[in-house]
Motif scaffolding. Sequence first.
Motif, PDB file in Angstrom:
ATOM      1  N   PHE A  74      -5.920   5.312   4.501  1.00 14.98           N
ATOM      2  CA  PHE A  74      -6.954   4.362   4.826  1.00 14.98           C
ATOM      3  C   PHE A  74      -7.453   3.709   3.664  1.00 14.98           C
ATOM      4  O   PHE A  74      -7.601   4.270   2.562  1.00 14.98           O
ATOM      5  CB  PHE A  74      -8.077   5.075   5.561  1.00 14.98           C
ATOM      6  N   LEU A  75      -7.624   2.199   3.659  1.00 15.43           N
ATOM      7  CA  LEU A  75      -8.445   1.492   2.704  1.00 15.43           C
ATOM      8  C   LEU A  75      -9.777   1.278   3.567  1.00 15.43           C
ATOM      9  O   LEU A  75      -9.733   1.181   4.703  1.00 15.43           O
ATOM     10  CB  LEU A  75      -8.038   0.504   2.143  1.00 15.43           C
ATOM     11  N   ASN A  76     -11.020   1.169   2.991  1.00 17.30           N
ATOM     12  CA  ASN A  76     -12.247   1.074   3.432  1.00 17.30           C
ATOM     13  C   ASN A  76     -12.514   1.749   4.558  1.00 17.30           C
ATOM     14  O   ASN A  76     -12.811   1.590   5.686  1.00 17.30           O
ATOM     15  CB  ASN A  76     -12.366  -0.532   3.790  1.00 17.30           C
ATOM     16  N   ARG A 104      -9.642   2.050  -2.078  1.00 18.25           N
ATOM     17  CA  ARG A 104     -10.727   1.259  -2.157  1.00 18.25           C
ATOM     18  C   ARG A 104     -10.826   0.374  -3.295  1.00 18.25           C
ATOM     19  O   ARG A 104     -10.280   1.125  -4.415  1.00 18.25           O
ATOM     20  CB  ARG A 104     -12.341   2.250  -2.110  1.00 18.25           C
ATOM     21  N   ASP A 105     -11.485  -0.569  -3.302  1.00 22.70           N
ATOM     22  CA  ASP A 105     -11.297  -1.700  -4.345  1.00 22.70           C
ATOM     23  C   ASP A 105     -12.577  -1.304  -5.316  1.00 22.70           C
ATOM     24  O   ASP A 105     -13.683  -1.732  -5.114  1.00 22.70           O
ATOM     25  CB  ASP A 105     -11.446  -3.094  -3.805  1.00 22.70           C
ATOM     26  N   VAL A 106     -12.163  -0.436  -6.301  1.00 26.66           N
ATOM     27  CA  VAL A 106     -13.239  -0.033  -7.179  1.00 26.66           C
ATOM     28  C   VAL A 106     -12.855  -0.912  -8.672  1.00 26.66           C
ATOM     29  O   VAL A 106     -12.020  -0.427  -9.271  1.00 26.66           O
ATOM     30  CB  VAL A 106     -13.158   1.461  -7.247  1.00 26.66           C
ATOM     31  N   GLY A 162      -9.325 -18.431  -9.039  1.00 23.53           N
ATOM     32  CA  GLY A 162     -10.634 -17.447  -8.832  1.00 23.53           C
ATOM     33  C   GLY A 162     -10.422 -16.219  -9.376  1.00 23.53           C
ATOM     34  O   GLY A 162     -11.221 -15.469  -9.823  1.00 23.53           O
ATOM     35  N   ARG A 163      -9.111 -15.730  -9.335  1.00 22.51           N
ATOM     36  CA  ARG A 163      -8.766 -14.232  -9.517  1.00 22.51           C
ATOM     37  C   ARG A 163      -8.814 -14.022 -11.286  1.00 22.51           C
ATOM     38  O   ARG A 163      -8.546 -12.821 -11.588  1.00 22.51           O
ATOM     39  CB  ARG A 163      -7.591 -13.573  -8.937  1.00 22.51           C
ATOM     40  N   ILE A 164      -8.916 -14.957 -12.257  1.00 20.40           N
ATOM     41  CA  ILE A 164      -8.865 -14.710 -13.370  1.00 20.40           C
ATOM     42  C   ILE A 164     -10.001 -13.791 -13.821  1.00 20.40           C
ATOM     43  O   ILE A 164     -10.103 -13.029 -14.750  1.00 20.40           O
ATOM     44  CB  ILE A 164      -9.049 -16.246 -14.245  1.00 20.40           C
ATOM     45  N   LYS A 202      -1.688  -3.926 -10.208  1.00 23.37           N
ATOM     46  CA  LYS A 202      -1.533  -4.804  -9.257  1.00 23.37           C
ATOM     47  C   LYS A 202      -1.695  -6.222 -10.040  1.00 23.37           C
ATOM     48  O   LYS A 202      -2.380  -6.140 -11.105  1.00 23.37           O
ATOM     49  CB  LYS A 202      -2.466  -4.621  -8.367  1.00 23.37           C
ATOM     50  N   HIS A 203      -1.320  -7.455  -9.549  1.00 24.09           N
ATOM     51  CA  HIS A 203      -0.214  -7.501  -8.396  1.00 24.09           C
ATOM     52  C   HIS A 203       0.890  -7.704  -8.944  1.00 24.09           C
ATOM     53  O   HIS A 203       1.321  -8.847  -9.355  1.00 24.09           O
ATOM     54  CB  HIS A 203      -0.615  -8.501  -7.378  1.00 24.09           C
ATOM     55  N   TYR A 204       1.959  -6.712  -8.660  1.00 23.92           N
ATOM     56  CA  TYR A 204       3.282  -6.808  -9.115  1.00 23.92           C
ATOM     57  C   TYR A 204       4.202  -7.967  -8.511  1.00 23.92           C
ATOM     58  O   TYR A 204       4.229  -7.822  -7.338  1.00 23.92           O
ATOM     59  CB  TYR A 204       3.842  -5.526  -8.974  1.00 23.92           C
ATOM     60  N   VAL A 245       1.512   1.101  -7.703  1.00 27.41           N
ATOM     61  CA  VAL A 245       1.548  -0.319  -7.937  1.00 27.41           C
ATOM     62  C   VAL A 245       1.746  -0.963  -6.779  1.00 27.41           C
ATOM     63  O   VAL A 245       2.033  -0.459  -5.842  1.00 27.41           O
ATOM     64  CB  VAL A 245       3.006  -0.611  -8.603  1.00 27.41           C
ATOM     65  N   MET A 246       0.820  -2.314  -6.720  1.00 27.99           N
ATOM     66  CA  MET A 246       0.768  -2.809  -5.391  1.00 27.99           C
ATOM     67  C   MET A 246       1.591  -4.294  -5.762  1.00 27.99           C
ATOM     68  O   MET A 246       1.298  -4.854  -6.692  1.00 27.99           O
ATOM     69  CB  MET A 246      -0.660  -3.358  -5.261  1.00 27.99           C
ATOM     70  N   THR A 247       2.126  -4.519  -4.688  1.00 29.43           N
ATOM     71  CA  THR A 247       2.890  -5.960  -4.734  1.00 29.43           C
ATOM     72  C   THR A 247       1.951  -7.098  -4.503  1.00 29.43           C
ATOM     73  O   THR A 247       0.865  -6.942  -4.099  1.00 29.43           O
ATOM     74  CB  THR A 247       4.194  -6.137  -3.710  1.00 29.43           C
ATOM     75  N   SER A 280       1.985  -2.558  -0.457  1.00 27.27           N
ATOM     76  CA  SER A 280       2.078  -3.886  -0.454  1.00 27.27           C
ATOM     77  C   SER A 280       0.728  -4.435  -0.380  1.00 27.27           C
ATOM     78  O   SER A 280      -0.338  -3.589  -0.369  1.00 27.27           O
ATOM     79  CB  SER A 280       2.572  -4.330   0.858  1.00 27.27           C
ATOM     80  N   ASP A 281       0.410  -5.602  -0.739  1.00 31.15           N
ATOM     81  CA  ASP A 281      -0.904  -6.111  -0.492  1.00 31.15           C
ATOM     82  C   ASP A 281      -1.135  -6.405   0.851  1.00 31.15           C
ATOM     83  O   ASP A 281      -0.296  -6.627   1.616  1.00 31.15           O
ATOM     84  CB  ASP A 281      -1.441  -7.317  -1.551  1.00 31.15           C
ATOM     85  N   TRP A 282      -2.528  -6.603   1.308  1.00 31.61           N
ATOM     86  CA  TRP A 282      -2.967  -6.794   2.560  1.00 31.61           C
ATOM     87  C   TRP A 282      -2.200  -7.768   3.220  1.00 31.61           C
ATOM     88  O   TRP A 282      -2.248  -8.942   2.918  1.00 31.61           O
ATOM     89  CB  TRP A 282      -4.267  -7.185   2.478  1.00 31.61           C
ATOM     90  N   GLU A 312       2.885   0.405   3.593  1.00 34.96           N
ATOM     91  CA  GLU A 312       2.497  -1.154   4.111  1.00 34.96           C
ATOM     92  C   GLU A 312       0.696  -1.225   4.149  1.00 34.96           C
ATOM     93  O   GLU A 312       0.470  -0.173   5.071  1.00 34.96           O
ATOM     94  CB  GLU A 312       3.046  -1.171   5.413  1.00 34.96           C
ATOM     95  N   MET A 313       0.541  -1.916   3.724  1.00 36.15           N
ATOM     96  CA  MET A 313      -1.079  -2.096   3.757  1.00 36.15           C
ATOM     97  C   MET A 313      -1.627  -2.979   4.772  1.00 36.15           C
ATOM     98  O   MET A 313      -1.190  -4.201   4.833  1.00 36.15           O
ATOM     99  CB  MET A 313      -1.731  -2.579   2.498  1.00 36.15           C
ATOM    100  N   VAL A 314      -2.116  -2.428   5.924  1.00 38.58           N
ATOM    101  CA  VAL A 314      -3.001  -3.355   7.052  1.00 38.58           C
ATOM    102  C   VAL A 314      -1.800  -4.077   8.106  1.00 38.58           C
ATOM    103  O   VAL A 314      -1.995  -3.758   9.212  1.00 38.58           O
ATOM    104  CB  VAL A 314      -3.551  -4.536   6.500  1.00 38.58           C
ATOM    105  N   THR A 418     -17.813 -10.840  -8.841  1.00 34.15           N
ATOM    106  CA  THR A 418     -16.912 -10.682  -7.408  1.00 34.15           C
ATOM    107  C   THR A 418     -16.293  -9.284  -7.585  1.00 34.15           C
ATOM    108  O   THR A 418     -16.379  -8.648  -8.590  1.00 34.15           O
ATOM    109  CB  THR A 418     -15.786 -11.762  -7.676  1.00 34.15           C
ATOM    110  N   TRP A 419     -15.906  -9.019  -6.437  1.00 34.10           N
ATOM    111  CA  TRP A 419     -15.099  -7.851  -6.229  1.00 34.10           C
ATOM    112  C   TRP A 419     -15.930  -6.595  -6.609  1.00 34.10           C
ATOM    113  O   TRP A 419     -15.183  -5.670  -7.336  1.00 34.10           O
ATOM    114  CB  TRP A 419     -13.709  -7.607  -6.860  1.00 34.10           C
ATOM    115  N   ALA A 420     -16.832  -6.458  -5.904  1.00 32.31           N
ATOM    116  CA  ALA A 420     -17.811  -5.205  -6.304  1.00 32.31           C
ATOM    117  C   ALA A 420     -18.281  -4.884  -4.913  1.00 32.31           C
ATOM    118  O   ALA A 420     -19.511  -4.701  -4.688  1.00 32.31           O
ATOM    119  CB  ALA A 420     -18.796  -5.543  -7.141  1.00 32.31           C
TER     120      ALA A 420
HETATM  121  C1  NOJ Z   1      -6.388  -8.031  -1.117  1.00 31.61           C
HETATM  122  C2  NOJ Z   1      -6.226  -8.339  -2.517  1.00 31.61           C
HETATM  123  O1  NOJ Z   1      -5.271  -9.019  -3.231  1.00 31.61           O
HETATM  124  C3  NOJ Z   1      -6.077  -6.831  -3.418  1.00 31.61           C
HETATM  125  O2  NOJ Z   1      -6.383  -7.166  -4.780  1.00 31.61           O
HETATM  126  C4  NOJ Z   1      -7.140  -6.031  -2.970  1.00 31.61           C
HETATM  127  O3  NOJ Z   1      -6.824  -4.679  -3.507  1.00 31.61           O
HETATM  128  C5  NOJ Z   1      -6.655  -5.579  -1.279  1.00 31.61           C
HETATM  129  N1  NOJ Z   1      -6.671  -6.862  -0.551  1.00 31.61           N
HETATM  130  C6  NOJ Z   1      -7.419  -4.432  -0.768  1.00 31.61           C
HETATM  131  O4  NOJ Z   1      -8.685  -4.768  -0.591  1.00 31.61           O
END
Ligand code: NOJ
Length: 749
Positions: A74-76, A104-106, A162-164, A202-204, A245-247, A280-282, A312-314, A418-420
Motif C-alpha cells: 500500500f501507499l498512503n 510513502r512519500d518521505v 516544478g519538480r526541480i 526515481k524517476h527512472y 527504483v521507480m519508473t 511504476s509511478d502512479w 504496479e502503483m495504483v 512541496t512534497w511533505a
Molecule cells: C507520483 C509522483 O510522481 C511520485 O514521485 C510519487 O512518489 C508517487 N506519485 C506516489 O505518491
Amino acid sequence: MTLLDPSLTKIVLIINLFAVQCLLGVPTDQARIDALLEKMTLAEKVGQMSQYNLGSQDRDVSESDVRNGMVGSFLNAGDRESKQRLQQIAVDESRLGIPLIFGRDVIHGYRTIFPIPLAQSASWNPELVKAAAAVAAREAAQMGIHWTFSPMLDISRDPRWGRIAESPGEDPYLGTLMAKAMVEGYQGNNLDDPNTIAACAKHYVGYGAAEGGRDYNTTWIPEQYLRNVYLRPFKAAVEAGVATVMTGFNDLNGIPASANVFTLRQILRDEWKFNGFVVSDWTSMTEMILHGFCVDTADVALKSAIAGVDMEMVSHSYQMYLEQLVNEGAINIKLIDEMVANILGVKIKLGLFENPYPPAEDKQVLLHADHLSTARQLAAESMVLLKNEGQVLPIQPSVKRIAIIGPLADDGDAQIGTWAPDGRGEDAITPLAAFKVIESANLKIEYVAGLEHPRSTSTSGFRKAVKAVKKADLAFVFVGEDELLSGEAHNRAFLSLPGAQAELIAEIIKTKTPIVLVIMAGRPLTITEYISECEGVIYAWHPGTMGGPALVDLVTGKSQFTARLPVVLPRTVGQIPLYYAHMNTGRPATKDMLGIPQGTPQDPIAYLSYYLDADYTPLFDFGFGLTYSTFEYSKLELSSREMKSGETLTASCTLQNTGNSKAIETAQLYIRDRFGSLTRPVKELIGYQRIELNPGESTRVVFELSESDLAYWKQDLGFGAEAGEFHLMVGSSANDDDLLLSKFNLVTE
Ligand code: NOJ
C-alpha cells in the motif's frame, strides 16, 4: 600478513556467511523465496505485484483483498493503527502470511522537515544529507512506513519544471553524491534495522528533461547524453544498494519509461546488476495508452512486465490481465517468478517476515530535539549568500532596529515546501518567530507583511511596510514563492516574483534603508532587476521546519554561510535551458557580449551564440556562494604535464583566507576534455573539498586525479577516457573568472 582488498574481504565474508547458513540449516534469502514461490498461486503472485493507494478513487480495495493475498503493498495507508490492522490481516489471515510493504512519500523528512532536496544539494555536504535521511527514516519507521519514494534523482536543467525542487540540481557529479548519501541515510547498514527504511531511486529515467519544463512532457535524450548525465545518479544509487527504483511518467526517445526494455532490462538489470524491485509511478503504466504506446490495458500489462516493472502503483493492469497473459502463453511464468522474487527479496531484507509491525510507539521520536538540530544545521548549510555589499551581514552592533517585510517571513507552510505530506506548517519556526527570539532592548524587530500573500496583487499594505522600513536601520525583505508554486505538475512559464512582490521591493528600495533580500522558493527565480539595489541577497529556498532559526543563526554570525548553488540562476526565463556544463559550440559568445541590458535589443555584434536582448551568462553560476570571508586561489601546479594510463596526477593550489573571519571555502575541481570523439562540455565538476581556514591562514589544496575521472561515454558508446589535451580548473565556482587554469595531456597506449 597479506591484506585483502576491501571488496575481496567483503566477498569472502559473504561466502563464509553463506557456508555458515548452509551448515546451520538457516535458509538463505533465495531458498526462502523459492519455497514461497513454490506455494504461491498465480493470483497470489500477481497480488504481490500490486500496490494500492488506500482510498483510491478508481477501485476500492478491501480488507478481504488483503486476506486473499491480492495486495503486495500500500501507499498512503493511513496512521500506525491502520497499517497495523492491514498488516495483521496479511500476516495472520492470508494463506501464506506474506507481509505487506507500506510506502510513502518521505521526500525531505517525515515530520521533521528538512530543506527541499534541491536546497539539500546546495549544502554540498553529503554527510549531513545522509544524517537527514537517517532522521527521516527513523521518524517514518516509527509510523509503520517501510519504504520511501525517495531519493528523486532527476537531473534538471530547467527551473520552469516544478519538480526541480525535488531534484539534486543540474550536475551529475553532485547528483551522484546526493544519491549515495540519501540511499545510505535511509537504508543504513542493515535494512532490517527497525530505524531504517527502503529507498527508491526515481524517476527512472530522463523525467527531468521534460520539454518546455512542463511536467510529464516528452523527453528526447540521446544515449550518450543519457549515460553521461541522467543515468549517473541512478547508477550511484544502485551501487549504494538502493532497494527499489521507480519508473517515470515520461516517454523517453519515444518509449514510455514503464515499458522501456533498454533502460530497465539492459541498463538497470544486465549492466548494473540491480537486484531490488522496480515499481511504476502512479498510473504511469496505464497512461501508456494515452501516450499512444499501448493499445489497451492488457497491452499495458504485457509491455510493462516484459520491460521489468515488478510492481504496479495504483493502476490495475497486472491484476486484470497478468494471469490471462500467462495462461495464453504471452508471458512465461518464469518471468513472473523473477519479478515476485525481486519483491519478496526486499521484504525479506527489510525483516518484514520477522518484524512486520512498527516499532513500539515512542512519542518522542517525531520532532525529537536531535532531529530538529540536524534540520537546523542542514537548513543553515543550504542557504546561499549571493551578495553581501559593504558587509551588511552579519548584522552589525550599530543596527538597533530591523524591519521584517513580506508574508513569507511568517508562513510555516511555505517554508515546509512541496512534497511533505506529513510535515506541518505549524511545526515550522518561521524567520519572524526566530527574529523575535533575538529581540532585545537594544534590537527592535518590527514586522509588516506588506502583502496578504506572496501572490497578492493589492498594494494597500505597502505604505505601512515602507513606514516600518524608513524607521529601521536594516530591512529583511522576504520574497519568493509559496509551497504551491513548485512540485509535481506545478510548472511555471514565468520565473519572476509572483503577485506584487516586485513592486513591494521597488517601494522599499526608495527608502534607502539597507536591504537584505531573502528569497524563499522551490526553484531558481529570476531576480535580476532587484539585486543591484539590495545590499544583501540570500537564497533560502524552502528550508523546512527549522528554516527560521537557521536563517537567524546565519545573519547574526552564529553560523557561517557555506552553501553553493547546485544550479545556475538565470537572468531571464528566455535563457533556459541554461547550465554550466554546456558545449562550446563552433561559435561561442565572447566577452563583448557580456552585460547586454535585459530586454533591450542591441544591434547584432557578431554572428556568435548569444542574445541580442540579454547577457548570455547566468546571473549566478553553478557552485557560487559567498562566505563571511574572502579567499584567494593561487599557484596552481600539476605534478606532471602528462598523465599516463594507470597513473595518477596531482593538482594543487594555494588557498588563502584573505578576509577577517574564519570560514569554510568550497574549492572546486573542474576538467575540460579539449578534443573528443564527441563534443565535450566546457567544464565538468569532478571533485571538491570544503576547507576551513582562519583569517590570514593558507593551505595547499590537493586533488588527485586518475584516468577514470576523465572517462565518459564516447561516440562509439564505449566508456573510457580519450587521449589528448585536458584543461584542469580549480576555484570557487564554475565561472571562468573564479577559476585557475592549467593543462595536461592524457597519454594512452
Ligand atoms: C507520483 C509522483 O510522481 C511520485 O514521485 C510519487 O512518489 C508517487 N506519485 C506516489 O505518491
